[in-house]
Design a protein around this motif. Structure first.
Motif, mmCIF file in Angstrom:
data_model
loop_
_atom_site.group_PDB
_atom_site.id
_atom_site.type_symbol
_atom_site.label_atom_id
_atom_site.label_comp_id
_atom_site.label_asym_id
_atom_site.label_seq_id
_atom_site.Cartn_x
_atom_site.Cartn_y
_atom_site.Cartn_z
ATOM 1 N N VAL A 39 13.832 5.693 0.732
ATOM 2 C CA VAL A 39 13.796 6.909 1.545
ATOM 3 C C VAL A 39 12.770 7.939 1.088
ATOM 4 C CG1 VAL A 39 16.191 6.695 2.295
ATOM 5 C CG2 VAL A 39 15.655 7.990 0.223
ATOM 6 N N SER A 40 12.123 7.706 -0.036
ATOM 7 C CA SER A 40 11.172 8.692 -0.554
ATOM 8 C C SER A 40 9.767 8.099 -0.603
ATOM 9 C CB SER A 40 11.599 9.150 -1.953
ATOM 10 O OG SER A 40 11.578 8.066 -2.861
ATOM 11 N N ALA A 41 8.797 8.969 -0.822
ATOM 12 C CA ALA A 41 7.405 8.510 -0.901
ATOM 13 C C ALA A 41 7.165 7.854 -2.257
ATOM 14 C CB ALA A 41 6.459 9.688 -0.714
ATOM 15 N N VAL A 42 6.642 6.624 -2.237
ATOM 16 C CA VAL A 42 6.347 5.925 -3.488
ATOM 17 C C VAL A 42 4.889 6.110 -3.890
ATOM 18 C CG1 VAL A 42 8.170 4.230 -3.103
ATOM 19 C CG2 VAL A 42 5.820 3.693 -2.399
ATOM 20 N N ASN A 43 4.093 6.664 -2.986
ATOM 21 C CA ASN A 43 2.709 6.997 -3.305
ATOM 22 C C ASN A 43 2.239 8.081 -2.328
ATOM 23 O OD1 ASN A 43 1.699 5.787 -0.885
ATOM 24 N ND2 ASN A 43 1.543 3.800 -1.892
ATOM 25 N N GLU A 44 0.973 8.383 -2.352
ATOM 26 C CA GLU A 44 0.432 9.486 -1.551
ATOM 27 C C GLU A 44 -0.182 9.024 -0.228
ATOM 28 O OE1 GLU A 44 0.762 12.755 -2.207
ATOM 29 O OE2 GLU A 44 1.952 12.203 -3.959
ATOM 30 N N SER A 45 0.160 7.819 0.220
ATOM 31 C CA SER A 45 -0.390 7.325 1.488
ATOM 32 C C SER A 45 0.233 8.068 2.669
ATOM 33 C CB SER A 45 -0.124 5.822 1.634
ATOM 34 O OG SER A 45 1.254 5.574 1.856
ATOM 35 N N ILE A 46 -0.463 8.034 3.776
ATOM 36 C CA ILE A 46 0.061 8.642 4.997
ATOM 37 C C ILE A 46 1.377 7.976 5.389
ATOM 38 C CG2 ILE A 46 -0.381 9.001 7.467
ATOM 39 C CD1 ILE A 46 -2.022 10.751 5.559
ATOM 40 N N TRP A 47 1.432 6.664 5.303
ATOM 41 C CA TRP A 47 2.643 5.928 5.665
ATOM 42 C C TRP A 47 3.859 6.431 4.888
ATOM 43 C CZ3 TRP A 47 4.673 3.027 9.232
ATOM 44 C CH2 TRP A 47 5.831 2.307 8.951
ATOM 45 N N GLU A 48 3.708 6.558 3.591
ATOM 46 C CA GLU A 48 4.834 6.982 2.768
ATOM 47 C C GLU A 48 5.243 8.422 3.080
ATOM 48 O OE1 GLU A 48 6.778 5.224 0.598
ATOM 49 O OE2 GLU A 48 5.731 3.466 1.339
ATOM 50 N N HIS A 49 4.285 9.247 3.471
ATOM 51 C CA HIS A 49 4.625 10.623 3.810
ATOM 52 C C HIS A 49 5.347 10.735 5.152
ATOM 53 C CE1 HIS A 49 2.282 11.588 0.323
ATOM 54 N NE2 HIS A 49 2.825 12.786 0.382
ATOM 55 N N MET A 50 5.174 9.759 5.994
ATOM 56 C CA MET A 50 5.918 9.756 7.256
ATOM 57 C C MET A 50 7.416 9.552 7.006
ATOM 58 S SD MET A 50 3.138 7.619 9.518
ATOM 59 C CE MET A 50 4.225 7.325 10.893
ATOM 60 N N PHE A 164 -4.288 3.034 5.778
ATOM 61 C CA PHE A 164 -3.107 3.798 6.187
ATOM 62 C C PHE A 164 -1.993 3.712 5.148
ATOM 63 C CE2 PHE A 164 0.656 4.331 9.065
ATOM 64 C CZ PHE A 164 0.353 5.600 9.526
ATOM 65 N N PHE A 165 -1.936 2.615 4.415
ATOM 66 C CA PHE A 165 -0.887 2.374 3.424
ATOM 67 C C PHE A 165 -1.376 2.575 1.991
ATOM 68 C CE2 PHE A 165 0.262 0.097 7.217
ATOM 69 C CZ PHE A 165 1.625 0.305 7.330
ATOM 70 N N GLN A 166 -2.642 2.905 1.820
ATOM 71 C CA GLN A 166 -3.235 3.001 0.483
ATOM 72 C C GLN A 166 -3.098 4.403 -0.092
ATOM 73 O OE1 GLN A 166 -7.490 2.382 0.244
ATOM 74 N NE2 GLN A 166 -7.252 1.411 -1.765
ATOM 75 N N ASP A 167 -2.693 4.456 -1.356
ATOM 76 C CA ASP A 167 -2.641 5.719 -2.077
ATOM 77 C C ASP A 167 -4.074 6.138 -2.375
ATOM 78 O OD1 ASP A 167 -2.544 7.705 -4.098
ATOM 79 O OD2 ASP A 167 -0.633 6.943 -4.820
ATOM 80 N N PRO A 168 -4.521 7.296 -1.875
ATOM 81 C CA PRO A 168 -5.901 7.711 -2.088
ATOM 82 C C PRO A 168 -6.205 8.071 -3.541
ATOM 83 C CG PRO A 168 -4.685 9.452 -0.979
ATOM 84 C CD PRO A 168 -3.783 8.259 -1.051
ATOM 85 N N LEU A 169 -5.175 8.320 -4.334
ATOM 86 C CA LEU A 169 -5.384 8.681 -5.737
ATOM 87 C C LEU A 169 -5.493 7.474 -6.648
ATOM 88 C CD1 LEU A 169 -2.801 11.617 -5.927
ATOM 89 C CD2 LEU A 169 -5.249 11.745 -5.428
ATOM 90 N N THR A 170 -4.672 6.446 -6.396
ATOM 91 C CA THR A 170 -4.638 5.292 -7.290
ATOM 92 C C THR A 170 -5.225 4.030 -6.680
ATOM 93 O OG1 THR A 170 -2.450 4.573 -6.545
ATOM 94 C CG2 THR A 170 -2.516 6.199 -8.344
ATOM 95 N N GLY A 171 -5.385 4.011 -5.355
ATOM 96 C CA GLY A 171 -5.896 2.832 -4.676
ATOM 97 C C GLY A 171 -4.853 1.744 -4.500
ATOM 98 N N THR A 172 -3.604 2.023 -4.868
ATOM 99 C CA THR A 172 -2.543 1.020 -4.762
ATOM 100 C C THR A 172 -1.859 1.101 -3.405
ATOM 101 O OG1 THR A 172 -0.909 2.499 -5.730
ATOM 102 C CG2 THR A 172 -2.116 1.049 -7.248
ATOM 103 N N TYR A 173 -1.036 0.100 -3.133
ATOM 104 C CA TYR A 173 -0.285 -0.007 -1.889
ATOM 105 C C TYR A 173 1.202 -0.155 -2.206
ATOM 106 C CZ TYR A 173 -4.869 -1.100 0.008
ATOM 107 O OH TYR A 173 -6.195 -1.053 0.354
ATOM 108 N N GLY A 174 2.046 0.611 -1.547
ATOM 109 C CA GLY A 174 3.489 0.462 -1.708
ATOM 110 C C GLY A 174 3.938 0.529 -3.149
ATOM 111 N N LEU A 175 4.845 -0.352 -3.511
ATOM 112 C CA LEU A 175 5.405 -0.381 -4.882
ATOM 113 C C LEU A 175 4.600 -1.295 -5.779
ATOM 114 C CD1 LEU A 175 9.247 -0.472 -4.277
ATOM 115 C CD2 LEU A 175 7.895 1.363 -5.240
ATOM 116 N N GLN A 176 3.405 -0.918 -6.115
ATOM 117 C CA GLN A 176 2.579 -1.732 -7.015
ATOM 118 C C GLN A 176 2.425 -1.043 -8.348
ATOM 119 O OE1 GLN A 176 -1.060 -2.415 -4.874
ATOM 120 N NE2 GLN A 176 -0.183 -4.146 -3.815
#
Length: 176
Positions: A39-50, A164-176
């Motif tokens: 239910v929470s954002a796991v990174n700074e991607s747009i998807w997670e913020h939705m 859309f799913f990429q964290d702009p700070l770390t370059g990771t996706y989802g729970l990586q």
């Protein structure tokens, strides 16, 4: 009717604003618990913020339905409309302003969340006030909300490798 609609929609906006802000930090506060990731954002991607908008609006909808919404025909039709508007506005506003300016500002990214929540609740307010009939049964809209929740869950743990799913700070996706 006027007063109760205003009360509920204002309460929903405040609830969503506070809980959504808290959910931004929940994943790190729980030492990156997979349960919190639901239910929470796991990174700074747009998807997670939705997710920060979706889950508080969904939870408030359940509360609102329990105490007020059962008396409102087409309740879930109106709630889904507001939630979808908020969800669409987050990426549209983010990509529009960042595309125009060529950069992002944290303060404006936060503002986008509040604009999306406010617009979603305002749309619901207008729909409840107009009291138009919704020709589709409520269970269809509840099913769509459950499907959206499932998609958020799956794509948090198995995100596509697109920006859309990429964290702009770390370059990771989802729970990586």
């Amino acid at each position: 009717m006027k007063r109760s609609v205003s009360f509920w929609q204002t309460a929903g906006f405040l609830f969503t604003s506070v809980l959504g802000t808290f959910l931004h930090f929940l994943f790190d506060l729980t030492d990156q618990s997979p349960l919190a990731a639901l239910v929470s954002a796991v990174n700074e991607s747009i998807w997670e913020h939705m997710k920060l908008l979706f889950y508080p609006m969904l939870l408030f909808s359940l509360i609102q339905h329990r105490f007020w919404g059962r008396k409102q025909p087409g309740f879930w039709c109106r709630k889904l409309s507001g939630i979808l508007l908020g969800l669409v506005l987050i990426p549209v506003l983010f990509y529009t302003y960042s595309g125009i300016l060529g950069k992002t500002f944290d303060w404006f990214n936060v503002t986008i969340f509040f604009i999306a929540a406010g617009a979603g609740y305002y749309l619901e307010y207008r729909l409840f006030r107009r009291n138009l009939a919704c020709p589709v049964p409520d269970w269809v809209f509840v099913g769509i909300l459950m499907l959206i929740s499932l998609v958020f869950t799956v794509l948090t743990f198995l995100p596509p490798h697109i920006p859309f799913f990429q964290d702009p700070l770390t370059g990771t996706y989802g729970l990586q």
